[in-house]
Design a protein around this motif. Sequence first.
Motif, short mmCIF file in Angstrom:
data_model
loop_
_atom_site.label_atom_id
_atom_site.label_comp_id
_atom_site.label_asym_id
_atom_site.label_seq_id
_atom_site.Cartn_x
_atom_site.Cartn_y
_atom_site.Cartn_z
N ALA A 1 0.81 -1.22 0.00
CA ALA A 1 0.00 0.00 0.00
C ALA A 1 0.85 1.27 0.00
CB ALA A 1 -0.94 -0.01 1.20
N GLY A 2 2.03 1.19 0.61
CA GLY A 2 2.92 2.36 0.60
C GLY A 2 2.45 3.47 1.51
N PRO A 3 2.71 4.72 1.20
CA PRO A 3 3.25 5.18 -0.07
C PRO A 3 4.77 4.92 -0.17
CG PRO A 3 2.80 7.07 1.37
CD PRO A 3 2.35 5.83 2.10
N GLY B 1 4.87 5.89 -11.56
CA GLY B 1 6.17 6.56 -11.63
C GLY B 1 7.18 5.75 -12.41
N SER B 2 7.13 4.42 -12.25
CA SER B 2 8.08 3.58 -12.98
C SER B 2 7.57 2.16 -13.07
CB SER B 2 9.44 3.58 -12.26
OG SER B 2 9.30 2.95 -11.00
N VAL B 3 8.06 1.45 -14.08
CA VAL B 3 7.82 0.00 -14.18
C VAL B 3 9.19 -0.64 -14.27
CG1 VAL B 3 6.81 -1.87 -15.53
CG2 VAL B 3 5.59 0.30 -15.34
N VAL C 1 5.55 -2.39 -10.50
CA VAL C 1 4.96 -1.10 -10.87
C VAL C 1 4.90 -0.21 -9.64
CG1 VAL C 1 2.89 0.02 -11.78
CG2 VAL C 1 3.61 -2.19 -12.69
N THR C 2 5.58 0.93 -9.69
CA THR C 2 5.60 1.86 -8.56
C THR C 2 4.81 3.11 -8.95
OG1 THR C 2 7.81 1.05 -8.04
CG2 THR C 2 7.11 3.09 -6.95
N SER D 1 -8.26 7.14 -4.86
CA SER D 1 -6.92 6.82 -4.37
C SER D 1 -6.89 5.69 -3.33
CB SER D 1 -6.27 8.07 -3.77
OG SER D 1 -7.05 8.52 -2.68
N ALA D 2 -7.97 5.47 -2.61
CA ALA D 2 -7.93 4.44 -1.56
C ALA D 2 -7.77 3.07 -2.18
CB ALA D 2 -9.20 4.50 -0.72
N LEU D 3 -7.07 2.19 -1.46
CA LEU D 3 -6.82 0.86 -2.00
C LEU D 3 -7.77 -0.18 -1.44
CD1 LEU D 3 -2.91 0.94 -1.89
CD2 LEU D 3 -4.44 1.54 -3.77
N ASP D 4 -8.50 0.21 -0.43
CA ASP D 4 -9.41 -0.73 0.23
C ASP D 4 -10.82 -0.54 -0.32
OD1 ASP D 4 -10.50 -2.43 2.28
OD2 ASP D 4 -11.24 -0.56 3.17
#
Lengths: 565, 323
Positions: free
Chosen positions: A114-116, A164-166, A176-177, A503-506
Amino acid sequence: MKPLSQRSGYLRIAILLAVLALVAAACGSSSKAKKSSTAASTAPANVPNGGTLTIGAEQEPDCADWIDNCAGASWGTWTMEAHTMPRAFEMVNENGDWVYKPSILLQGEPTLQAGPPQVVTYKINPAAKWSDGTPITSEDFKYTWDQIAHGKNIYDTTGYRDIGSVDTPSPDTAVVTFKNSYGGWKGLFGGQYGVFPSHILAGKDRDALMKNGYTWSGGPWIIQSWQKNVSVTLVPNPNYWGEKPHLDKVIFQFVPDTASEFQNFKTGQVLAIYPQPQPDAVAAIQGGLPDANAYYTADTANLEALWFNNSKFPFDSKAVRQAIGYSLDRNAIVQRLFGPLGVKNPMNTLDPPILKQFTDTSAWSQYKLDLKKVDSVMTADGWAKGSDGFWAKGGKRADIEIKTTAGNKRRELTEQIIQDQLKAAGFNVTTNNQKAGDLFGTQLPAGDFEVGLYAQVSTQLDPADCALFCSSNIPTAANGNTGQNWQRVNIPAVDPLLATVDSALDLSTRATADKQAMKILADNNVALPIDPLPNILLWSKRIVGQVTDHPIFSMFWNMNTWGLK
Amino acid sequence: MLTYITRRVLYSIPVIFVASFLLFAFVRATFDPTAHLRASRTAAEAIKSERKRLNLDKPTVVQYSDWLKKFVRGDWGTSERTHERVFAMIRRSLWVTTQLIFWGVLVSALLAIAMGVYSAVRQYSALDYTLTGLSFVALAMPPFWFGLIAIQFLSADLKNVFHLQEPLFYSIGLHKPGVTGLNVDYLRHLALPVMTLTVQIVAGWGRYQRAAMLDVMSADYVRTARAKGVPRRRVIFKHALRNALIPLVTVMALDIGVLFGGLIITETIFSIPGMGRLFFDSLLRGDATVLVSWTVVTALFIVLFNLLADVAYGWLDPRIRFS
């Protein structure tokens, strides 16, 4: 020169032979007698192999470069993209809800941190390969992201622009970030786009290589030919690592006219059609279609609504918007449009039916025909009915102009019903229908409308409502006039809720925020949902296999499992 | 005759210029060739560069001049809808429409001349009344309705009555996918659209032919030929018909020019990818680059067939070219 009588004798023989030749040609492919089958909505034990299935397609895609602006037509996805582009996730119906499940492209559910920053690690199935035998690798994920996030004329960069990047630590691992958390991440590398083959396209002009069809595939079918304006032909991909097609060939023939589409279905020239829910189609179905299976569903990705311009008189008044909600008998509208298909209830949310797990499906249920309430809401806001019977305030009448796409019979019928109902409630309604290009390309983005009647079609299992209702997405010079909040909804309380949905992941956090946002939007009646635009599936009893609807990929999503008898 | 043709060709050149400029200006004023870019997130930048590429910031006359130079060289631009070369799209559609027109005109001309001659020669006979009545019925039948009825009766119902696996007459396109050439498949695909196309044309041309034939049959030279004992068949076909064809040939030439852009309904009903379908699809999607070239090409055909009508008229009737 022969005598006339002898010549006409030859003529008769020639005509007879010609007729016999035509009849023989018609009978030539006749096989065994047709047998009525049970409804083909369940998977049979034995699916015959071989044969060519011809399907009627209402619209030809403009191009096959799926990420380009030219590839917006759903029929492009239904005829080619869904069958040739590998996807990280499948959208499946689980206990009535449409959800994402890892596809056979992956080894299983990706790892989510989940990060960030949010990091997703995809493990690619080693059996997955392109039609030329080259394995599908993490480089393909990287190439796909790069093209969508940084390419020119991209139709929709949602989600990919948050990456941002793969990274590609190994061929079967893609990391994947994300720059910004993105709740709908399961729709990436799948959904409406799929994964592109870097070994074929990298360093080349992707659009030029794909726009007229392509010869590679990572799905069960390969595009054999795309004869422009005529047909698309698919043949099995011999290197597909999933269930290989039973049919030898599938031909999508382009039949743009609804009436002829039904006639062609009756003649057996096309064995399956997926017509738009237009009055013609409903009438044709009511007229009867022999030897056909039919299935209608309101569990779709579509939502047709009256979209108000919240910044323009009279819709800048909350009271007027609410009064319109109480002036319309939406049940009657839906019954009139789709009653014969069994669809009778209006939508009560601004999310399409396939997103019901996210949304409050009864948020708009208070808006029912109630002329007393119209009077009380309007009077409380200082409006009064003039001698002509129409509402006015400060000498200005609350006249309403509806715009929709010219030539769409269903929408024109809807306008007529709405016109009558609103007139009875004290609103004078006119219509000013436009070419689709002008309406969606110019007038709606510029705010040159009072009410728009059109549908929002979801291409993934993600509400993405912030794009439609967040104040930051009102088209302005600051966002290059590209915001999609054409309704100019500007409710500060809604913005953070919809940002959370994005934006939430849940899932439950997203659903709670979406439901709260819908309540506020409904209270303000920023737009009035009408109907779900049902999907209509019609197919011949000659088709063997499980025929069901997929709200994004159409009824043809699993035709690799179909056969013909 | 050569002077007459040269004069007619010279008259046509300014007509083409004026027509093409007006059509260009009209399409430019009505359709925005950058509209398709507005959905993009990078719309502002993309629209700016596309406007520059298409010279949209310059006056219409300059835009027209640039466009015309390219048009003459065969560079008709790229479709905003399909990213395909417009020249290739129009060439492909034109070939399909030309086939329909060829067969439609051939069948219509033969039937209309036969009907017109018979009705004139056997004026007020039962068959003349029948043909006249049928002509009015045909003229009153909209092609979209007739086409759908034809599919129902001659394709769907025939298939069911004779328990055929496939219909006798097809109603999608001019061939089955993957099939080409002049063969039985082609004829089975061609029958219904040609019938739909011809039914009104035959009725109209048949009435023309009847009137022209009646006119000629009452002329002095025909009466003289009859009085001199020339066989009836020879009078009709050798003396009367040739002159009676003059007005029909003119009408045919004018109608053919219009047909190149006028088969929208027939091509839509029978899913035939011709000029009519191309126009309809491009119009609905606001494909300005295709529409400009399409309108100019169809205008060119109208001018060309008007010219042919003039030439044919002058060739058939020497009084015209000397006046």
